[in-house]
Design an enzyme around this catalytic site. Structure first.
Site, PDB file in Angstrom:
ATOM      1  N   HIS A 172      -1.116   9.068  10.743  1.00 36.93           N
ATOM      2  CA  HIS A 172      -1.630   7.704  10.906  1.00 36.93           C
ATOM      3  C   HIS A 172      -0.508   6.726  10.571  1.00 36.93           C
ATOM      4  CE1 HIS A 172      -3.051   7.368   6.459  1.00 36.93           C
ATOM      5  NE2 HIS A 172      -1.967   8.079   6.578  1.00 36.93           N
TER       6      HIS A 172
ATOM      7  N   HIS B 272      10.721  10.830   5.121  1.00 42.69           N
ATOM      8  CA  HIS B 272      10.271  10.062   3.943  1.00 42.69           C
ATOM      9  C   HIS B 272      11.438   9.902   2.954  1.00 42.69           C
ATOM     10  CE1 HIS B 272       6.010   9.164   4.179  1.00 42.69           C
ATOM     11  NE2 HIS B 272       5.634  10.416   4.362  1.00 42.69           N
TER      12      HIS B 272
ATOM     13  N   ASP C 122       3.425  13.266  -1.118  1.00 47.62           N
ATOM     14  CA  ASP C 122       2.714  12.999   0.127  1.00 47.62           C
ATOM     15  C   ASP C 122       1.381  13.733   0.157  1.00 47.62           C
ATOM     16  OD1 ASP C 122       2.735  11.661   2.518  1.00 47.62           O
ATOM     17  OD2 ASP C 122       3.802  13.220   3.628  1.00 47.62           O
TER      18      ASP C 122
ATOM     19  N   ARG D  58     -11.659  -5.219  -7.502  1.00 52.61           N
ATOM     20  CA  ARG D  58     -10.240  -5.125  -7.149  1.00 52.61           C
ATOM     21  C   ARG D  58      -9.478  -6.364  -7.606  1.00 52.61           C
ATOM     22  NH1 ARG D  58     -10.267  -3.800  -1.100  1.00 52.61           N
ATOM     23  NH2 ARG D  58      -8.060  -4.139  -1.388  1.00 52.61           N
TER      24      ARG D  58
ATOM     25  N   ARG E 266       0.037  -6.472 -10.874  1.00 51.23           N
ATOM     26  CA  ARG E 266       1.006  -5.852  -9.948  1.00 51.23           C
ATOM     27  C   ARG E 266       1.836  -6.983  -9.345  1.00 51.23           C
ATOM     28  NH1 ARG E 266      -1.475  -3.008  -4.883  1.00 51.23           N
ATOM     29  NH2 ARG E 266      -1.628  -5.153  -4.273  1.00 51.23           N
TER      30      ARG E 266
ATOM     31  N   THR F 157      -2.049 -12.596  -2.106  1.00 52.27           N
ATOM     32  CA  THR F 157      -2.712 -11.410  -1.555  1.00 52.27           C
ATOM     33  C   THR F 157      -2.504 -11.428  -0.041  1.00 52.27           C
ATOM     34  OG1 THR F 157      -4.810 -10.191  -1.484  1.00 52.27           O
ATOM     35  CG2 THR F 157      -4.957 -12.578  -1.413  1.00 52.27           C
ATOM     36  N   SER F 158      -2.752 -10.296   0.583  1.00 59.36           N
ATOM     37  CA  SER F 158      -2.386 -10.196   1.998  1.00 59.36           C
ATOM     38  C   SER F 158      -3.287 -11.080   2.863  1.00 59.36           C
ATOM     39  CB  SER F 158      -2.471  -8.747   2.474  1.00 59.36           C
ATOM     40  OG  SER F 158      -3.742  -8.230   2.228  1.00 59.36           O
TER      41      SER F 158
HETATM   42 FE   LIG Z   1       3.719  11.443   4.997  1.00 59.53          FE
END
Ligand SMILES: [Fe+2]
Length: 546
Positions: free
Chosen positions: A11, A128, A147, A423, A472, A503-504
């Site tokens: 994905h 990665h 991962d 959250r 964060r 925030t996004s």
């Molecule tokens: Fe991966």
């Protein structure tokens, strides 16, 4: 050398372009297709390619597909073994292998003019690893890839010397810390391979009541790898329905797994340090987005410095694959200049979008002062500036900004975005002021670590302090993010706070805003007060700076 990197297998499909060792462009397909994570990570979807983002990368550089020397595909089907022999229960995994094997033809079809013979496979965890070590500012480092799964492994530990990777350990499937966390995510009623960060947030509300069970099931093996025994989750807590409220039991289970993950990752980091003695550790892989675990590795681990690829999930393998190939073929790699590697629009283009939409707008003399005034006035601001971000974090290019001094702004922003109220929302802070307020790894330009908020500041910025007293943070450096730094400075002059909520810029279940149309749609459908689209300001309340 012109290398196009492509991630398509699980994905977060994405594309990246590296020319003569310079990172020119990188973008996730979801920002174009408007489907979160691009696709579901099932074997049936493996043929789908990041067609739109790849085409944009080429267009951005003024290239056509035939100009590309190599396409790096971040999964090597030759390394896969039959699913049952790897201990996986996926009767369709062979489709993934077949689609990956045919990817050269699919790519040549999607990008007419591309030579199918130019496609080369890069092992998933090598991609990665390269996205971490080759993109990082330090030349040599140890590297940890953490991962869900690659071809036949779930992790890689190694070291980079002058751009060459030496693999020191790789944990074979089915043992996987990422798949473990995904299973937990599903058991707790969230979307697997998507909502793992929600579980991390929920963990802060719990106690590690199942620590003993987790310690028995999840163990490092002393050789750089680990074991994860199958866990019967239902014997610990009942599964949560997606629409049901979470309970203390759910938070306790999240906390127990989170703590055990942190402990095992620390052991893996210590083992790696014993092998390499390196000063710096770089990390990537979906588990490396776990900023609570990252912070423990940075604080308690043996490495002096820890750098995490901001696109640590699978999207980052597009960049890593391209960097690996460029390095292997002799290009000298330049470190990642920042995460703003996506699309941008000229002022004229932005004005044309606003004119077409027939929304009234102004062009203030100083956009930073104007927006700081709006934030000081407790407006919620949609902030759209420059190139969009690569990776899951909004870093001041496609952000929602707000005043951190009012606790209710947490609920207000979670309502705007349709997010669960447990959250947290995060602060951005002027880099040179960060150490006064936040204790943790600094600088932190990519929001990949959590910091303790100094007690004296907790009441001053309550909107961004999580239930456990952490935040964060994103540190904003004037040299690399001058406009965002100006906003923070102007906000500080007005309020005494060098901190703004960030925030996004998106609404529930949608990818982050990328283009001006997305920004206008998001603004039009949410109770956001002000939209700053480049130098232009659209104000819902007709609000104006005094
Ligand atoms: Fe991966």
């Amino acid at each position: 050398m012109r290398v196009l990197g492509v991630n398509a297998i699980f994905h977060d499909p994405a594309a990246a372009l590296v020319i003569d060792g310079e990172i020119v462009a990188a973008a996730e397909e979801e920002r174009f297709s408007r489907r979160k994570h691009g696709k579901r990570p099932v074997a049936f979807s493996s043929w789908e390619l990041p067609e739109l983002s790849a085409a944009w990368c080429l267009k951005h550089a003024g290239l056509t597909p035939s100009d590309i020397d190599v396409v790096a595909y971040s999964y090597d089907p030759r390394l896969v073994r039959p699913a049952d022999s790897m201990g996986l229960d996926d009767p369709w995994d062979h489709l993934r292998t077949m689609y990956a094997s045919r990817a050269p033809e699919f790519l040549a079809n999607a990008l007419p003019g591309l030579d199918a013979g130019s496609v080369t496979y890069v092992p998933h965890h090598v991609a990665h690893a390269a996205s971490a070590s080759l993109a990082a500012p330090m030349r040599d480092s140890s590297v940890l890839v953490l991962d869900g799964r690659g071809e036949a492994c779930s992790h890689l530990a190694g070291s980079y010397r002058d751009g060459e990777l030496k693999v020191l350990a790789a944990q074979g499937l089915p043992h996987s810390l990422g798949l473990l966390y995904e299973e937990l995510t599903e058991h707790l009623g969230f979307l697997r391979s998507s909502d793992e960060y929600k579980v991390m947030a929920l963990a802060s509300y719990g106690t590690p009541r199942f620590a003993r069970e987790m310690a028995e099931a999840i163990r490092s093996t002393g050789d750089g790898g680990f074991e994860v025994a199958p866990i019967e989750w239902s014997t610990l807590t009942k599964p949560r329905e997606a629409t049901a409220e979470w309970t203390t039991e759910h938070a306790d289970l999240a906390c127990s797994v989170q703590r055990r993950l942190e402990e095992v990752l620390l052991e893996l980091a210590c083992w790696l340090y014993e092998q390499t003695g390196d000063r710096a550790l770089t990390m990537a892989g979906g588990v490396a987005l776990n900023c609570v675990a990252n912070s423990r590795i940075a604080r308690e681990g043996p490495f002096e410095e820890v750098w995490v690829q901001p696109a640590a999930g699978d999207a980052g393998t597009a960049l890593g694959g391209a960097l690996h190939v460029a390095q292997a073929r002799g290009d000298r790699i330049s470190p990642m200049p920042g995460a703003d590697l996506g699309r941008e629009w000229s002022d004229d283009d932005l004005q044309a979008w606003l004119t077409t939409a027939k929304v009234p707008f102004t062009r203030p003399a100083d956009i930073a002062e104007e927006i700081a005034a709006a934030l000081a006035h407790d407006c919620v601001v949609a902030w759209f500036q420059g190139r969009s971000e690569y990776g899951p974090r909004a870093l001041g290019h496609r952000s929602l900004l707000a005043h951190p001094g009012y606790a209710r702004n947490l609920e207000r922003l979670n309502d705007v975005k349709g997010r669960e109220q447990f959250r947290p929302i995060a602060p951005m802070v002027l880099a040179e002021r960060a150490s006064e307020i936040f204790d943790g790894p600094l600088p932190s330009p990519y929001m990949l670590f959590v910091h303790d908020v100094a007690p004296a500041w907790r009441e001053r910025i309550p909107a961004v302090v999580h239930v456990d007293g952490t935040a964060r943070i994103q540190t904003v450096d004037r040299a690399t993010e001058p406009l965002m730094a100006q906003v923070l400075e102007a906000f500080d002059r007005r309020t005494g706070l060098p901190v703004v909520v960030n925030t996004s810029l998106n609404t529930a279940g949608r990818p982050m805003v990328d283009d001006p149309r997305d920004a206008l749609e998001c603004f039009g459908s949410t109770p956001v007060d002000v939209l700053a689209l480049g130098p232009f300001v659209v104000s819902r309340k007709g609000w104006q700076a005094a």
